[in-house]
Design a protein around this motif. Structure first.
Motif, PDB file in Angstrom:
ATOM      1  N   ARG C 113       0.953  -1.276   0.108  1.00 49.25           N
ATOM      2  CA  ARG C 113       0.070  -0.209  -0.026  1.00 49.25           C
ATOM      3  C   ARG C 113       0.749   1.340   0.125  1.00 49.25           C
ATOM      4  N   ASN C 114       1.905   1.322   0.799  1.00 53.65           N
ATOM      5  CA  ASN C 114       2.443   2.668   0.908  1.00 53.65           C
ATOM      6  C   ASN C 114       3.310   2.843  -0.369  1.00 53.65           C
ATOM      7  N   LEU C 115       3.946   1.715  -0.891  1.00 49.87           N
ATOM      8  CA  LEU C 115       4.495   1.705  -2.357  1.00 49.87           C
ATOM      9  C   LEU C 115       3.442   2.424  -3.231  1.00 49.87           C
ATOM     10  N   ALA C 116       2.433   1.761  -3.291  1.00 51.46           N
ATOM     11  CA  ALA C 116       1.241   2.292  -4.318  1.00 51.46           C
ATOM     12  C   ALA C 116       1.047   3.692  -4.017  1.00 51.46           C
ATOM     13  N   ILE C 117       0.910   4.125  -2.749  1.00 55.44           N
ATOM     14  CA  ILE C 117       0.646   5.761  -2.377  1.00 55.44           C
ATOM     15  C   ILE C 117       1.566   6.484  -2.936  1.00 55.44           C
ATOM     16  N   VAL C 118       2.752   6.249  -2.782  1.00 54.72           N
ATOM     17  CA  VAL C 118       4.056   7.008  -3.472  1.00 54.72           C
ATOM     18  C   VAL C 118       4.258   6.963  -5.096  1.00 54.72           C
ATOM     19  N   ALA C 119       3.739   5.841  -5.537  1.00 56.34           N
ATOM     20  CA  ALA C 119       3.703   5.573  -6.793  1.00 56.34           C
ATOM     21  C   ALA C 119       2.550   6.479  -7.597  1.00 56.34           C
ATOM     22  N   GLN C 120       1.589   6.374  -6.870  1.00 58.50           N
ATOM     23  CA  GLN C 120       0.279   7.312  -7.419  1.00 58.50           C
ATOM     24  C   GLN C 120       0.158   8.591  -7.368  1.00 58.50           C
ATOM     25  N   VAL C 121       0.504   8.761  -5.952  1.00 57.81           N
ATOM     26  CA  VAL C 121       0.277  10.099  -5.409  1.00 57.81           C
ATOM     27  C   VAL C 121       1.396  11.089  -5.414  1.00 57.81           C
ATOM     28  N   GLU C 122       2.211  10.404  -4.519  1.00 57.41           N
ATOM     29  CA  GLU C 122       3.485  11.567  -4.439  1.00 57.41           C
ATOM     30  C   GLU C 122       4.210  11.824  -5.565  1.00 57.41           C
ATOM     31  N   LEU C 123       4.097  10.827  -6.615  1.00 54.53           N
ATOM     32  CA  LEU C 123       4.912  11.153  -7.690  1.00 54.53           C
ATOM     33  C   LEU C 123       4.478  12.259  -8.335  1.00 54.53           C
ATOM     34  N   ARG C 124       3.183  12.512  -8.533  1.00 50.96           N
ATOM     35  CA  ARG C 124       2.409  13.489  -9.236  1.00 50.96           C
ATOM     36  C   ARG C 124       2.737  14.940  -8.851  1.00 50.96           C
ATOM     37  N   HIS C 125       3.584  15.104  -8.416  1.00 53.65           N
ATOM     38  CA  HIS C 125       3.922  16.265  -7.594  1.00 53.65           C
ATOM     39  C   HIS C 125       3.892  17.755  -8.533  1.00 53.65           C
ATOM     40  N   SER C 126       4.354  17.574  -9.463  1.00 57.48           N
ATOM     41  CA  SER C 126       4.534  18.957 -10.569  1.00 57.48           C
ATOM     42  C   SER C 126       4.682  18.311 -11.736  1.00 57.48           C
ATOM     43  N   LEU C 127       4.537  19.215 -12.774  1.00 57.99           N
ATOM     44  CA  LEU C 127       4.891  18.742 -14.298  1.00 57.99           C
ATOM     45  C   LEU C 127       6.269  18.331 -14.192  1.00 57.99           C
ATOM     46  N   LYS C 128       7.057  19.112 -13.500  1.00 56.35           N
ATOM     47  CA  LYS C 128       8.565  18.717 -13.529  1.00 56.35           C
ATOM     48  C   LYS C 128       8.664  17.245 -13.287  1.00 56.35           C
ATOM     49  N   PHE C 129       8.390  16.793 -12.131  1.00 62.74           N
ATOM     50  CA  PHE C 129       8.360  15.537 -11.801  1.00 62.74           C
ATOM     51  C   PHE C 129       7.824  14.371 -12.841  1.00 62.74           C
ATOM     52  N   MET C 130       6.394  14.827 -13.103  1.00 66.70           N
ATOM     53  CA  MET C 130       5.853  13.834 -14.219  1.00 66.70           C
ATOM     54  C   MET C 130       6.685  13.910 -15.490  1.00 66.70           C
ATOM     55  N   SER C 131       7.055  15.043 -15.974  1.00 63.30           N
ATOM     56  CA  SER C 131       7.723  14.699 -17.143  1.00 63.30           C
ATOM     57  C   SER C 131       8.955  14.117 -17.161  1.00 63.30           C
ATOM     58  N   LEU C 132       9.780  14.134 -16.249  1.00 61.38           N
ATOM     59  CA  LEU C 132      10.782  13.273 -15.968  1.00 61.38           C
ATOM     60  C   LEU C 132      10.571  11.867 -16.037  1.00 61.38           C
ATOM     61  N   LEU C 133       9.431  11.468 -15.409  1.00 60.84           N
ATOM     62  CA  LEU C 133       8.954  10.146 -15.268  1.00 60.84           C
ATOM     63  C   LEU C 133       8.677   9.561 -16.385  1.00 60.84           C
ATOM     64  N   SER C 134       7.755  10.408 -16.940  1.00 62.99           N
ATOM     65  CA  SER C 134       7.225   9.681 -18.107  1.00 62.99           C
ATOM     66  C   SER C 134       7.890   9.653 -19.347  1.00 62.99           C
ATOM     67  N   GLN C 135       8.944  10.541 -19.356  1.00 64.27           N
ATOM     68  CA  GLN C 135      10.120  10.383 -20.436  1.00 64.27           C
ATOM     69  C   GLN C 135      10.388   8.725 -20.418  1.00 64.27           C
ATOM     70  N   GLN C 136      10.718   8.108 -19.229  1.00 63.37           N
ATOM     71  CA  GLN C 136      11.490   6.921 -19.365  1.00 63.37           C
ATOM     72  C   GLN C 136      10.573   5.734 -18.794  1.00 63.37           C
TER      73      GLN C 136
END
Lengths: 207, 207, 207, 207
Positions: C113-136
């Motif tokens: 559950r905690n990993l899920a929370i981080v993966a789903q919610v905490e990662l989506r913090h800003s365009l910057k993060f999401m862009s970085l992550l979506s890239q790869q």
DNA sequence: GATGAATGAGGATTCATTCAT
DNA sequence: AATGAATGAATCCTCATTCAT
């Protein structure tokens, strides 16, 4: 330093305070830096000594701690040079002009020990600081002295065998060392009292 | 990592290595401090530059970073004074002795820019440092110069109206400033070449 | 997870700790971020939860807090994709492959559950993060799904009127939302249990 | 700073200005949050973008920065749902209602990129935020979609094997992902144009 | 003697919020 | 209502130093 307020002091005081705050911070910085050294001083100590909140310092000095140091030096040098020019005013004799420059330096710094400490010691923190400062402020000061020498050489008062810039640096070096030595001394002697001996050395040498 | 030592030379080598390491650390400290300034230098940078582990520095300098700085200054001043005394050796003429002192200062520091930077700039870090150092090392240096003056006054070569200690400080101040100015200059001129002009100023003054 | 130590546990434990430290920090970060949110989590909390000093985190993650977040995501995605590929192994039927992908996603995240929370919610913090992550990372995942679709369309199992990339995104969107919804739910239901319904929707639609 | 108002319109204007200011602040918040992310945005930036003083924001939004975010989401969702209900108006065919919901979502968010960014990305800041929002706004949206499904199942248009709530979440997940993907894409394609493919997938599935 | 991983105290700076005007 | 100067709590990160090996 003189405050005159007639009517509702509230407004007057506030306005004064606003203007004043910047000065209070700078003065506090001089005192704190002189006491502990720049690197060992905390911004919060300066704030406390100035009677403001930590954050307030950043309202007046965006670059923070470092800007406090450079501002102190810049403003001091500027006002120093202005007063020196005033004193040199309409004095024409080259020898007398040297004597004035020497006396002015020693008396001015001899009057404010903490300022002297910051100017002599705390500023010399690293090549970076010194380069920054030498570029403008010290250069201005050296120029002023150099012009005295050049004029003295031009009107035949001073010998022409010495390079003016080199003499200017030497004069600065002597004065600088006298102040440093005074700061580090445990005895509280009168710095300005050495002016005559220093001038004599510069003018007539050892022989 | 594997060390094999057979004969008695082993110990000798070890001892030598030990000494070597100490020198390497000091040299590295001079270079690193000169490059970044004392406060901005990290012990680990010095260690890296010296090719030793961080912890090794504490084996040779129990007091750590600060001791590096003071040691540099102390050892340099000591060796400097020794070589100066050697040069003064059996020179008797007061004027010549001044010229030697001036030339020796400028040439010695002019030979090692990083050492000059540390000695001129990095040492002036705070009142604390300067007080520590002035107490002994600078005092020793000033004494040496003062004795030259006193002897010159005693044998009638120098005028007696100037206080020897004050003249000594002035000479030191001039030399110090010449070095500082050289360090900060962008042009790479020959520092020792200024010796004659400086000596002339000190000996005969501006008039 | 299984620890066996026979002899002097000291050495064994120490060795284990050393290797382990990086993992312990990452696990602590997942838990702390999940509990408070990334921006509200303090590095010192992570350190404390990991049983290391604050500074130790910077030994393993030079970029600090942000690197913790990205590392968690990267390593999780990598290991997730590896296990998914393993599961798809030698399954050929397109429909079955979709079912496996769906089930694997829901079961994997449903397990932590905690990993899920981080993966789903905490990662989506800003365009910057999401862009970085979506890239790869996200791109890799979408590619995996897209290939399943394309192969299904190639062998005639799936209709060819839908753009594979768009379907891949849709599948990802559905799974993502199921997990988010599960995280936010106050009831602790079994996430994996929804796999069949989800697969049916994807495969046969509403009609 | 000087305001002169003569007639009754003054009050009206003032009232309007008040309203206007509130909208300007919200719009500024959307733009600033979209540009930098919620946590990296400063209240003073929002104030500047809105052309008001920092303190003014607290006149309209007592809870400060956080309230800006929640208000944006709440008001957007409310107005979105109202317009969706209007569009669904007297459309009866279940399939058509799905198509409308899909198209409305993609076209609405496709029209205001910054709003889309805030809605998709910035809102997902922490479990706390998401929980707050899911409770009411997302729940309302899901309910609307769920009712479309239920009605479709009731009149026999949709198969009854799928749980309506789960389908609703799936539809939301797909739409959400399409928007996120569009935001993160470097190419500026037309989001609404994907409506038909999405609807086809939802309605008829892959097979 | 050497190592270098680990420590953890220490501080500059930011920024949401307040409140006197 | 509007302002914006002032506040000061809050926290990331650095780096001198230690010590088990």
């Amino acid at each position: 330093m003189v405050r005159r307020s007639v009517s509702s002091t509230a407004e007057g005081t506030e306005a004064f305070r606003g203007t004043d705050k910047r000065e209070r911070i700078l003065r506090a910085a001089v005192d704190v830096f002189a006491a502990n050294g720049y690197f060992n001083s905390k911004v919060s100590e300066v704030a406390k000594a100035a009677g403001v909140a930590d954050g307030t310092i950043y309202l007046y000095f965006k670059q923070g701690k470092e800007q406090l140091l450079t501002t102190i030096f810049q403003e001091h040098t500027r006002s120093y040079l202005e007063s020196l020019e005033r004193e040199l005013g309409n004095v024409d004799r080259a020898e007398e002009r040297i004597r004035i420059a020497v006396r002015h330096h020693l008396e001015t710094l001899g009057r404010d020990r903490n300022l002297a400490i910051v100017a002599q010691v705390e500023l010399r923190h690293s090549l970076k600081f010194m380069s920054l400062l030498s570029q403008q402020e010290v250069a201005d000061y050296l120029n002023t002295i150099r012009k005295i020498i050049e004029r003295g050489q031009a009107d035949g008062a001073f010998k022409r065998t010495l390079h003016p810039q080199l003499v200017a640096k030497s004069v600065f070096g002597i004065l600088d060392e006298m102040v440093t030595s005074w700061i580090l001394s445990e005895k509280a002697y009168d710095l300005g009292a050495q002016s005559d001996q220093i001038s004599e050395l510069i003018l007539t040498g050892l022989l």
